[in-house]
Design an enzyme around this catalytic site. Structure first.
Site, short mmCIF file in Angstrom:
data_model
loop_
_atom_site.label_atom_id
_atom_site.label_comp_id
_atom_site.label_asym_id
_atom_site.label_seq_id
_atom_site.Cartn_x
_atom_site.Cartn_y
_atom_site.Cartn_z
N LYS A 83 0.75 -1.15 0.01
CA LYS A 83 0.00 0.03 0.11
C LYS A 83 0.81 1.24 -0.01
O LYS A 83 1.71 1.45 0.93
CB LYS A 83 -0.84 -0.12 1.34
CG LYS A 83 -2.19 -0.24 1.10
CD LYS A 83 -2.86 -0.33 2.50
CE LYS A 83 -4.46 -0.01 2.61
NZ LYS A 83 -4.84 -0.06 3.98
C1 E4P Z 1 -8.38 0.54 4.09
O1 E4P Z 1 -7.43 -0.29 3.36
C2 E4P Z 1 -8.25 1.18 5.35
O2 E4P Z 1 -7.45 0.47 6.01
C3 E4P Z 1 -9.40 1.35 5.94
O3 E4P Z 1 -10.77 0.83 5.40
C4 E4P Z 1 -9.76 2.60 6.80
O4 E4P Z 1 -11.02 2.61 7.20
P1 E4P Z 1 -11.37 3.80 8.40
O5 E4P Z 1 -11.86 4.96 7.78
O6 E4P Z 1 -12.25 3.15 9.27
O7 E4P Z 1 -10.05 4.07 9.32
#
Ligand code: E4P
Length: 216
Positions: A83
């Site tokens: 990522k």
């Molecule tokens: C996705 O890869 C992220 O880790 C995640 O969905 C972020 O979610 P949040 O906005 O609940 O922190």
């Protein structure tokens, strides 16, 4: 549609995997902090539980650092997806890692133009955050519709991973639009299986079953 668990908690990841409905996993630094364990060790364990893509997030701000971290993550297991954030440096890293055969998930995407740039940089996955857009009064799902349209127009193969999911409605909305993946906390994943009428129905059937004459 693939369903991913958004977690670094290996006990809930195991529970999700046991259902056979969990196709992959996404993690981020906040989830890693919550898990309270060394990140690479956790990733290794997740990759032994989940056979599908497991996203590991870089924390460098420059492309060189992201590439270095990405290469290290890719050594953990074959199913690791690296990522990188949606920044100019992130897109440079995305191109470099993709050229090396390492799959990239472009994260923290909040606009259709950002998603277009991620696809042009060769991203394997793009992660638009619907919940965080809803939180500031925007309609997160409209972004998913726009990205779907743009990717279809230009036949981009980058997979749309709907992130920052807060409830089961987000999941079925994402499915109706045709997003390839939805990632969600375990609490939402669990809710997908449930309906009050299912519970009421089971209770009634069991009560009636008691009244059915049995063989002596
Ligand atoms: C996705 O890869 C992220 O880790 C995640 O969905 C972020 O979610 P949040 O906005 O609940 O922190």
């Amino acid at each position: 549609m693939q369903l991913f668990i958004d977690s670094a908690d290996t006990s809930e990841i195991k529970r999700a995997a046991e259902t056979s409905a969990c196709d992959g996993c996404t993690t981020n630094p906040s989830l890693a902090a919550k898990a309270g364990r060394e990140y690479n060790e956790v990733l290794k364990e997740i990759c032994s539980i989940i056979k599908g893509p497991v996203s590991a997030e870089t924390v460098s701000l420059d492309a060189e650092g992201m590439v270095k971290e990405g290469i290290e993550f890719s050594k953990i297991a074959k199913n690791i997806v690296v990522k990188v954030p949606m920044t100019v440096e992130g897109m440079k890293a995305c191109q470099k890692l993709t050229k090396k055969g390492i799959k990239v998930n472009v994260t923290l995407v909040f606009s259709a133009n950002q998603a277009l740039l991620a696809a042009k940089s060769g991203a394997f996955i793009v992660s638009p955050f619907v919940g965080r857009l809803d939180d500031i009064g925007e309609v997160g799902m409209d972004l998913i519709k726009d990205i779907r349209l743009i990717y279809n127009n230009y036949k981009f193969t980058t997979q749309i991973l709907v992130a920052s999911i807060r409830n089961p409605i987000h999941v079925f909305e994402a499915a109706k639009i045709g997003a390839e993946i939805a990632t969600m906390p375990y609490s939402v994943f669990e809710q997908l299986f449930k309906h009050t009428l299912t519970d009421v129905g089971i209770k009634k059937f069991l009560e009636d079953w008691k009244k059915v004459p049995k063989k002596k």
